[in-house]
Design a protein around this motif. Structure first.
Motif, short mmCIF file in Angstrom:
data_model
loop_
_atom_site.label_atom_id
_atom_site.label_comp_id
_atom_site.label_asym_id
_atom_site.label_seq_id
_atom_site.Cartn_x
_atom_site.Cartn_y
_atom_site.Cartn_z
N THR A 1 0.81 -1.22 0.00
CA THR A 1 0.00 0.00 0.00
C THR A 1 0.85 1.27 0.00
N GLY A 2 2.03 1.20 0.61
CA GLY A 2 2.90 2.36 0.66
C GLY A 2 2.52 3.40 1.70
N ALA A 3 1.58 3.07 2.59
CA ALA A 3 1.14 4.05 3.58
C ALA A 3 0.77 3.37 4.89
N GLY A 4 1.16 4.00 5.99
CA GLY A 4 0.83 3.48 7.31
C GLY A 4 -0.68 3.46 7.54
N CYS A 5 -1.38 4.52 7.12
CA CYS A 5 -2.83 4.59 7.30
C CYS A 5 -3.53 3.46 6.56
N ALA A 6 -3.08 3.19 5.34
CA ALA A 6 -3.68 2.11 4.55
C ALA A 6 -3.40 0.75 5.18
N THR A 7 -2.25 0.61 5.80
CA THR A 7 -1.90 -0.64 6.48
C THR A 7 -2.83 -0.86 7.67
N VAL A 8 -3.03 0.17 8.47
CA VAL A 8 -3.94 0.08 9.62
C VAL A 8 -5.36 -0.19 9.14
N LYS A 9 -5.77 0.46 8.05
CA LYS A 9 -7.11 0.25 7.50
C LYS A 9 -7.30 -1.20 7.09
N HIS A 10 -6.28 -1.81 6.49
CA HIS A 10 -6.36 -3.22 6.09
C HIS A 10 -6.59 -4.11 7.32
N PHE A 11 -5.82 -3.88 8.37
CA PHE A 11 -5.98 -4.68 9.59
C PHE A 11 -7.37 -4.47 10.19
N THR A 12 -7.86 -3.22 10.17
CA THR A 12 -9.17 -2.91 10.74
C THR A 12 -10.29 -3.55 9.92
N GLU A 13 -10.22 -3.39 8.60
CA GLU A 13 -11.28 -3.93 7.74
C GLU A 13 -11.37 -5.45 7.82
N HIS A 14 -10.24 -6.12 8.01
CA HIS A 14 -10.23 -7.57 8.10
C HIS A 14 -10.27 -8.08 9.54
N GLN A 15 -10.48 -7.16 10.48
CA GLN A 15 -10.59 -7.48 11.91
C GLN A 15 -9.41 -8.34 12.38
N LEU A 16 -8.21 -7.92 12.00
CA LEU A 16 -7.00 -8.65 12.37
C LEU A 16 -6.39 -8.03 13.62
N PRO A 17 -6.38 -8.75 14.72
CA PRO A 17 -5.73 -8.22 15.93
C PRO A 17 -4.22 -8.22 15.74
N PHE A 18 -3.54 -7.39 16.52
CA PHE A 18 -2.10 -7.29 16.41
C PHE A 18 -1.47 -7.56 17.78
N PRO A 19 -0.33 -8.27 17.80
CA PRO A 19 0.28 -8.65 19.08
C PRO A 19 1.02 -7.50 19.75
N ARG A 20 1.07 -7.59 21.05
CA ARG A 20 1.81 -6.61 21.85
C ARG A 20 2.24 -7.30 23.13
N ARG A 21 3.45 -6.99 23.57
CA ARG A 21 3.92 -7.47 24.87
C ARG A 21 4.28 -6.23 25.69
N PRO A 22 3.40 -5.83 26.61
CA PRO A 22 3.67 -4.63 27.40
C PRO A 22 5.00 -4.73 28.14
N ASP A 23 5.73 -3.61 28.19
CA ASP A 23 7.02 -3.61 28.88
C ASP A 23 6.93 -3.08 30.31
N SER A 24 5.70 -2.80 30.75
CA SER A 24 5.49 -2.39 32.14
C SER A 24 4.05 -2.68 32.53
N GLY A 25 3.75 -2.52 33.80
CA GLY A 25 2.39 -2.73 34.28
C GLY A 25 2.14 -4.17 34.71
N PRO A 26 0.90 -4.46 35.09
CA PRO A 26 0.56 -5.78 35.62
C PRO A 26 0.69 -6.91 34.60
N HIS A 27 0.64 -6.59 33.31
CA HIS A 27 0.72 -7.62 32.26
C HIS A 27 2.06 -7.58 31.53
N LYS A 28 3.07 -7.09 32.21
CA LYS A 28 4.41 -6.95 31.62
C LYS A 28 4.88 -8.28 31.03
N GLY A 29 5.26 -8.23 29.74
CA GLY A 29 5.80 -9.40 29.07
C GLY A 29 4.78 -10.39 28.54
#
Length: 101
Positions: free
Chosen positions: A30-58
């Motif tokens: 797509t060549g654009a960050g907004c279009a990339t996010v739109k693709h994930f949103t339109e296809h209801q694709l969750p994205f992974p994250r590992r918090p580096d602080s807080g109660p769910h750290k790691g």
């Protein structure tokens, strides 16, 4: 992720690896960050994250991909390797040489 010696390694979770690969592939297409996010949103694709602080750290958490997170990953050398998306552009000159802008 980091190994015991503190070196950056790929996340052992294959779903995490595939999600990050999809982010880069979608951005490349797509060549654009907004279009990339739109693709994930339109296809209801969750994205992974590992918090580096807080109660769910790691812990692995799946959530909606936001633009700020997408741009952080696209511009972060830890994810992109030697080439960081959006920072360098190349142009092919009429003589066939490639110039970095």
């Amino acid at each position: 992720m980091y190994d015991a010696a503190g070196r950056a390694i790929l996340d052992p979770d294959l779903q995490v690896q595939e999600s990050i690969r999809l982010l880069f592939a979608t951005f490349e297409r797509t060549g654009a960050g907004c279009a990339t996010v739109k693709h994930f949103t339109e296809h209801q694709l969750p994205f992974p994250r590992r918090p580096d602080s807080g109660p769910h750290k790691g812990e692995l958490v799946w959530q909606r991909l936001g633009l700020r997170r997408a741009l952080y990953i696209l511009h972060n050398p830890r994810y992109a390797g030697a080439f960081v998306y959006g920072r360098r552009r190349t142009k092919t000159l009429p003589n066939g040489r490639v110039r970095t802008i």
